[in-house]
Write a protein that holds these residues in place. Structure first.
Motif, mmCIF file in Angstrom:
data_model
loop_
_atom_site.group_PDB
_atom_site.id
_atom_site.type_symbol
_atom_site.label_atom_id
_atom_site.label_comp_id
_atom_site.label_asym_id
_atom_site.label_seq_id
_atom_site.Cartn_x
_atom_site.Cartn_y
_atom_site.Cartn_z
ATOM 1 N N GLY A 160 -27.036 -9.979 23.662
ATOM 2 C CA GLY A 160 -27.503 -9.043 24.672
ATOM 3 C C GLY A 160 -27.976 -7.739 24.070
ATOM 4 O O GLY A 160 -28.142 -7.605 22.851
ATOM 5 N N LYS A 161 -28.166 -6.725 24.916
ATOM 6 C CA LYS A 161 -28.750 -5.452 24.521
ATOM 7 C C LYS A 161 -27.960 -4.297 25.111
ATOM 8 O O LYS A 161 -27.603 -4.312 26.294
ATOM 9 N N ASP A 162 -27.659 -3.326 24.292
ATOM 10 C CA ASP A 162 -27.007 -2.098 24.757
ATOM 11 C C ASP A 162 -27.932 -1.397 25.752
ATOM 12 O O ASP A 162 -29.103 -1.153 25.461
ATOM 13 N N GLU A 163 -27.395 -1.076 26.928
ATOM 14 C CA GLU A 163 -28.172 -0.385 27.952
ATOM 15 C C GLU A 163 -27.622 1.003 28.249
ATOM 16 O O GLU A 163 -27.970 1.610 29.254
ATOM 17 N N PHE A 164 -26.730 1.494 27.407
ATOM 18 C CA PHE A 164 -26.190 2.849 27.527
ATOM 19 C C PHE A 164 -25.688 3.134 28.944
ATOM 20 O O PHE A 164 -26.067 4.096 29.599
ATOM 21 N N GLY A 165 -24.810 2.264 29.409
ATOM 22 C CA GLY A 165 -24.229 2.463 30.729
ATOM 23 C C GLY A 165 -24.869 1.635 31.824
ATOM 24 O O GLY A 165 -24.593 1.845 33.004
ATOM 25 N N GLY A 166 -25.705 0.661 31.440
ATOM 26 C CA GLY A 166 -26.293 -0.251 32.414
ATOM 27 C C GLY A 166 -25.385 -1.453 32.600
ATOM 28 O O GLY A 166 -24.205 -1.324 32.942
ATOM 29 N N ALA A 167 -25.928 -2.644 32.312
ATOM 30 C CA ALA A 167 -25.135 -3.867 32.465
ATOM 31 C C ALA A 167 -23.934 -3.883 31.527
ATOM 32 O O ALA A 167 -22.947 -4.580 31.784
ATOM 33 N N ASP A 168 -23.989 -3.098 30.443
ATOM 34 C CA ASP A 168 -22.870 -3.078 29.500
ATOM 35 C C ASP A 168 -21.619 -2.437 30.080
ATOM 36 O O ASP A 168 -20.536 -2.554 29.490
ATOM 37 N N LEU A 169 -21.730 -1.774 31.223
ATOM 38 C CA LEU A 169 -20.523 -1.301 31.893
ATOM 39 C C LEU A 169 -19.606 -2.481 32.210
ATOM 40 O O LEU A 169 -18.381 -2.348 32.172
ATOM 41 N N GLN A 170 -20.213 -3.627 32.502
ATOM 42 C CA GLN A 170 -19.404 -4.811 32.799
ATOM 43 C C GLN A 170 -18.579 -5.246 31.591
ATOM 44 O O GLN A 170 -17.525 -5.871 31.748
ATOM 45 N N ASP A 171 -19.042 -4.913 30.381
ATOM 46 C CA ASP A 171 -18.276 -5.252 29.179
ATOM 47 C C ASP A 171 -16.947 -4.501 29.154
ATOM 48 O O ASP A 171 -15.943 -5.008 28.649
ATOM 49 N N VAL A 172 -16.942 -3.283 29.694
ATOM 50 C CA VAL A 172 -15.723 -2.484 29.785
ATOM 51 C C VAL A 172 -14.836 -2.979 30.920
ATOM 52 O O VAL A 172 -13.621 -3.152 30.752
ATOM 53 N N LEU A 173 -15.424 -3.220 32.079
ATOM 54 C CA LEU A 173 -14.639 -3.680 33.230
ATOM 55 C C LEU A 173 -14.019 -5.055 32.978
ATOM 56 O O LEU A 173 -12.946 -5.360 33.500
ATOM 57 N N LYS A 174 -14.687 -5.872 32.163
ATOM 58 C CA LYS A 174 -14.127 -7.181 31.833
ATOM 59 C C LYS A 174 -12.827 -7.037 31.050
ATOM 60 O O LYS A 174 -11.912 -7.863 31.179
ATOM 61 N N LEU A 175 -12.696 -5.976 30.239
ATOM 62 C CA LEU A 175 -11.438 -5.743 29.527
ATOM 63 C C LEU A 175 -10.306 -5.490 30.516
ATOM 64 O O LEU A 175 -9.168 -5.907 30.280
ATOM 65 N N VAL A 176 -10.605 -4.805 31.618
ATOM 66 C CA VAL A 176 -9.585 -4.587 32.649
ATOM 67 C C VAL A 176 -9.179 -5.927 33.254
ATOM 68 O O VAL A 176 -7.988 -6.200 33.454
ATOM 69 N N ASP A 177 -10.159 -6.781 33.532
ATOM 70 C CA ASP A 177 -9.855 -8.118 34.061
ATOM 71 C C ASP A 177 -8.937 -8.889 33.115
ATOM 72 O O ASP A 177 -7.956 -9.509 33.546
ATOM 73 N N LEU A 178 -9.265 -8.850 31.836
ATOM 74 C CA LEU A 178 -8.476 -9.591 30.864
ATOM 75 C C LEU A 178 -7.062 -9.040 30.752
ATOM 76 O O LEU A 178 -6.094 -9.791 30.624
ATOM 77 N N CYS A 179 -6.943 -7.717 30.830
ATOM 78 C CA CYS A 179 -5.611 -7.110 30.770
ATOM 79 C C CYS A 179 -4.717 -7.588 31.896
ATOM 80 O O CYS A 179 -3.492 -7.678 31.730
ATOM 81 N N GLN A 180 -5.305 -7.898 33.036
ATOM 82 C CA GLN A 180 -4.515 -8.391 34.159
ATOM 83 C C GLN A 180 -3.870 -9.741 33.851
ATOM 84 O O GLN A 180 -2.874 -10.121 34.465
ATOM 85 N N GLU A 181 -4.439 -10.468 32.898
ATOM 86 C CA GLU A 181 -3.916 -11.786 32.538
ATOM 87 C C GLU A 181 -2.883 -11.737 31.411
ATOM 88 O O GLU A 181 -2.158 -12.710 31.196
ATOM 89 N N PHE A 182 -2.826 -10.624 30.684
ATOM 90 C CA PHE A 182 -1.956 -10.542 29.519
ATOM 91 C C PHE A 182 -0.522 -10.210 29.907
ATOM 92 O O PHE A 182 -0.261 -9.170 30.518
ATOM 93 N N ALA A 183 0.415 -11.060 29.523
ATOM 94 C CA ALA A 183 1.826 -10.799 29.794
ATOM 95 C C ALA A 183 2.305 -9.543 29.079
ATOM 96 O O ALA A 183 3.222 -8.869 29.547
#
Length: 324
Positions: A160-183
């Motif tokens: 993909g391509k860095d969009e400086f706060g575009g679709a790459d914001l989802q890359d950050v929010l996905k970390l929150v999703d993953l944290c919800q799964e980590f014991a």
């Protein structure tokens, strides 16, 4: 080792990490091969098992492609810090495969107790100021907390391509999703911290996701219209990554500018900014603070008279207290 010496090592270690990650250095790394594997069928976690305390076992999650241990977790002891073990993670974010580092205090995994987690958003753009494993590990050891940090898409072997706060914001929010799964992550102590461009990403994530309990923004972009006018050397970068100028795409610049929607930020924020900062103006921080004040949002504002772009030694204790 007495407590003063331990605190000194904590401060020095974390300050070095923030200095490096805030835009004062650069590292090139070879691209990693893409991985195409069939994932597990569900993100639903059953009652915790022994495997839940093994980060590599989370490759079974739908959006976790690869988790690879990078070290043995034995560093940190000589300085009185808490040793951490660090993993390189490849995960799915939309149509992109994205790289990240996950560093966990070894004690957390040994005692099988959930620990607070900092999602760290780096500064820079594209390959400039890409994360280094050693810095994320040092941050985890200095703070005694889990640190999870994305390279953003298109960097370090990701697609993909860095969009400086575009679709790459989802890359950050996905970390929150993953944290919800980590014991091993304490969901009630899930924090976010960003420096420079990472501060902008932190504001945007706090607007979108109420699961973030508190945020810390250090020398962060709060108004990209102002940044475009103030930083002639950044105009070409912003035009290329965002797609054009503020006049051509005002809506794109506005969605990256927290001063336009400060009333929508969902959690308390600590803002740290130097008055003579030449990379992100102090006026941006002042404007943001006024917007938060007008919206009756909870915040703290720490200022300095120097030109530091990043963290000061005395900020460590302030940040740790804020997160508590």
């Amino acid at each position: 080792m007495n407590m003063n010496r331990i605190r000194k090592w904590f401060v020095c270690g974390l300050v070095l990490v923030i200095f490096v990650l805030s835009g004062c250095g650069r590292e090139e790394s070879p691209d990693l091969p893409l991985v195409d594997v069939e994932k597990g069928s569900t993100n639903e976690m059953a009652a915790h098992t022994e495997d839940d305390w093994n980060p590599e076992s989370y490759e079974s999650l739908e959006d976790m492609i690869q988790v690879t241990e990078m070290d043995d977790g034995n560093a940190g002891t000589s300085s009185g810090q808490m040793p951490a073990v660090t993993y390189r993670v490849r995960y799915q974010s939309g149509e992109c495969q994205v790289m990240a580092y996950l560093s966990i205090p070894k004690k957390c995994l040994e005692e099988k107790q959930p620990y607070p987690c900092i999602i760290y958003n780096r500064g820079g753009n594209r390959d400039y100021m890409m994360l280094k494993m050693e810095d994320i590990k040092n941050m985890a050891e200095s703070s005694g907390k889990i640190v999870f940090a994305s390279q953003y898409r298109g960097v370090g072997g990701g697609t993909g391509k860095d969009e400086f706060g575009g679709a790459d914001l989802q890359d950050v929010l996905k970390l929150v999703d993953l944290c919800q799964e980590f014991a091993f992550v304490d969901q009630e102590e899930l924090y976010m911290m960003g420096v420079s461009r990472g501060g902008m990403m932190t504001y945007m994530a706090m607007r979108e996701d109420a699961r973030i309990k508190k945020g810390v923004v250090i020398s962060g972009d709060a108004d990209l219209f102002m940044e475009y006018e103030e930083r002639e050397d950044m105009r070409e970068v912003l035009e290329e990554l965002i797609g054009g100028t503020p006049k051509e795409f005002p809506e794109e610049y506005e969605k990256r500018s927290a001063t336009y929607w400060a009333d929508e930020i969902s959690c308390p924020v600590l803002i740290i900014h130097s008055r003579q900062d030449e990379k992100v103006s102090f006026e941006q921080a002042e404007k943001m603070v006024q917007c938060l004040e007008d919206a009756k949002k909870e915040y703290q504002f720490v200022t300095y008279e120097d030109d530091t772009h990043g963290m000061h030694p005395e900020d460590f204790e302030k940040i740790m207290e804020w997160m508590q």
